[in-house]
Write a protein that holds these residues in place. Sequence first.
Motif, PDB file in Angstrom:
ATOM      1  N   SER A 119       0.828  -1.204   0.000  1.00  0.00           N
ATOM      2  CA  SER A 119       0.000   0.000   0.000  1.00  0.00           C
ATOM      3  C   SER A 119       0.862   1.254   0.000  1.00  0.00           C
ATOM      4  N   LEU A 120       1.928   1.245   0.808  1.00  0.00           N
ATOM      5  CA  LEU A 120       2.815   2.404   0.866  1.00  0.00           C
ATOM      6  C   LEU A 120       3.524   2.621  -0.461  1.00  0.00           C
ATOM      7  N   ARG A 121       3.929   1.528  -1.114  1.00  0.00           N
ATOM      8  CA  ARG A 121       4.607   1.666  -2.390  1.00  0.00           C
ATOM      9  C   ARG A 121       3.672   2.225  -3.456  1.00  0.00           C
ATOM     10  N   GLY A 122       2.380   1.986  -3.287  1.00  0.00           N
ATOM     11  CA  GLY A 122       1.419   2.437  -4.284  1.00  0.00           C
ATOM     12  C   GLY A 122       0.986   3.876  -4.108  1.00  0.00           C
ATOM     13  N   THR A 123       1.368   4.524  -3.018  1.00  0.00           N
ATOM     14  CA  THR A 123       0.968   5.907  -2.784  1.00  0.00           C
ATOM     15  C   THR A 123       1.987   6.856  -3.398  1.00  0.00           C
ATOM     16  N   SER A 124       1.589   8.098  -3.545  1.00  0.00           N
ATOM     17  CA  SER A 124       2.499   9.100  -4.093  1.00  0.00           C
ATOM     18  C   SER A 124       3.373   9.715  -3.015  1.00  0.00           C
ATOM     19  N   ALA A 125       3.092   9.436  -1.758  1.00  0.00           N
ATOM     20  CA  ALA A 125       3.879  10.005  -0.654  1.00  0.00           C
ATOM     21  C   ALA A 125       4.092   8.958   0.434  1.00  0.00           C
ATOM     22  N   PRO A 126       4.778   7.867   0.133  1.00  0.00           N
ATOM     23  CA  PRO A 126       4.904   6.787   1.127  1.00  0.00           C
ATOM     24  C   PRO A 126       5.694   7.178   2.357  1.00  0.00           C
ATOM     25  N   PHE A 149       0.293  18.673   4.838  1.00  0.00           N
ATOM     26  CA  PHE A 149       1.287  19.380   4.047  1.00  0.00           C
ATOM     27  C   PHE A 149       2.444  18.499   3.576  1.00  0.00           C
ATOM     28  N   GLY A 150       2.645  17.362   4.230  1.00  0.00           N
ATOM     29  CA  GLY A 150       3.792  16.533   3.866  1.00  0.00           C
ATOM     30  C   GLY A 150       3.654  15.830   2.542  1.00  0.00           C
ATOM     31  N   ALA A 151       2.448  15.356   2.223  1.00  0.00           N
ATOM     32  CA  ALA A 151       2.270  14.557   1.008  1.00  0.00           C
ATOM     33  C   ALA A 151       2.625  15.345  -0.244  1.00  0.00           C
ATOM     34  N   MET A 152       2.101  16.547  -0.369  1.00  0.00           N
ATOM     35  CA  MET A 152       2.378  17.350  -1.557  1.00  0.00           C
ATOM     36  C   MET A 152       3.849  17.739  -1.636  1.00  0.00           C
ATOM     37  N   THR A 153       4.450  18.042  -0.484  1.00  0.00           N
ATOM     38  CA  THR A 153       5.862  18.397  -0.464  1.00  0.00           C
ATOM     39  C   THR A 153       6.715  17.206  -0.872  1.00  0.00           C
ATOM     40  N   GLU A 154       6.367  16.023  -0.391  1.00  0.00           N
ATOM     41  CA  GLU A 154       7.110  14.819  -0.780  1.00  0.00           C
ATOM     42  C   GLU A 154       6.962  14.529  -2.266  1.00  0.00           C
ATOM     43  N   GLU A 155       5.764  14.698  -2.807  1.00  0.00           N
ATOM     44  CA  GLU A 155       5.557  14.486  -4.231  1.00  0.00           C
ATOM     45  C   GLU A 155       6.464  15.386  -5.063  1.00  0.00           C
ATOM     46  N   ARG A 156       6.637  16.601  -4.601  1.00  0.00           N
ATOM     47  CA  ARG A 156       7.469  17.556  -5.333  1.00  0.00           C
ATOM     48  C   ARG A 156       8.949  17.240  -5.175  1.00  0.00           C
ATOM     49  N   TYR A 199       3.551   8.990   5.060  1.00  0.00           N
ATOM     50  CA  TYR A 199       2.712   8.066   5.817  1.00  0.00           C
ATOM     51  C   TYR A 199       3.553   7.146   6.700  1.00  0.00           C
ATOM     52  N   THR A 200       4.754   6.813   6.262  1.00  0.00           N
ATOM     53  CA  THR A 200       5.639   6.004   7.093  1.00  0.00           C
ATOM     54  C   THR A 200       6.069   6.770   8.342  1.00  0.00           C
ATOM     55  N   LEU A 201       6.425   8.049   8.176  1.00  0.00           N
ATOM     56  CA  LEU A 201       6.806   8.868   9.322  1.00  0.00           C
ATOM     57  C   LEU A 201       5.657   8.986  10.320  1.00  0.00           C
ATOM     58  N   ILE A 202       4.444   9.166   9.811  1.00  0.00           N
ATOM     59  CA  ILE A 202       3.274   9.239  10.685  1.00  0.00           C
ATOM     60  C   ILE A 202       3.099   7.929  11.448  1.00  0.00           C
ATOM     61  N   ALA A 203       3.215   6.816  10.729  1.00  0.00           N
ATOM     62  CA  ALA A 203       3.034   5.508  11.361  1.00  0.00           C
ATOM     63  C   ALA A 203       4.095   5.255  12.429  1.00  0.00           C
TER      64      ALA A 203
END
Length: 264
Positions: free
Chosen positions: A15-22, A105-112, A25-29
Amino acid sequence: MIGNWNTTAARTLRSLRGTSAPMTYTLIAVCCLIFVLGPVSGLTPSYGTGEALAAAQRAYFRHWGVVPADLFDGPAREALTPATALFVHGSWVHLLGNMLFLFVFGAMTEERMGRVQFTLFYIGCGYLALLGYAAANATSQQSLVGASGAISAVLGAFLYLFPSARVTSLLPFLFFLPLRFPAWVVLPFWAALQWLALNQASSGPGVAYLAHLVGFGLGFGYAWVRYRKKKGAKRGPGRAVVGDGRATKVRSAPAPAPEGENQP
């Protein structure tokens, strides 16, 4: 039992590999898992109750958190504490507030930035934010924990990368009405509040506003140095663009949680 655990772990990794900001989500977990297993959550009976639990919490914060006096005049292992402190939180409110902001805010920043660069940016800026606070309070014996320095860096980078992104904010003095503002309004306003709070803060236990400001400045500065040429080439003025060129929108969130209550 082991088979079920392996299956669950494998599904989580896929699931994490399939996301655009793994990594976000890993840091949150990881932060949530460490908190739940630690003495502050109240969910681990082995730490005891009452005074025994309070003593365990103090020892926990002192071991994994940043103690400025020990950092600059203690054993070599203390140099690691600005990194370990990023994954330790002082209360449920502290944890949930920080993780909400990292999620928004992390997901979009990670994508970039990309996964590896975002992870190094997050840990590096978080380390320097706590180091900056410790340097300004070099004689303090109070322990400092929390990811707010790193998350503030994410906010600073987000401001530079997506200044026109619309952020839905809930303002207490307007009866929590959801209002949408561009990031270039919301995030500098948040930074200004941290500055005002810093000037009014006491020297005792509380919020390390200086770590917020250091992290925010580091994040914005890094994004400015790293992406200033690419930014002008990929997007026109006044519009945040991600992927297909549509204006970016982000979810609502309150102000970032306090930077790790300085523990007595």
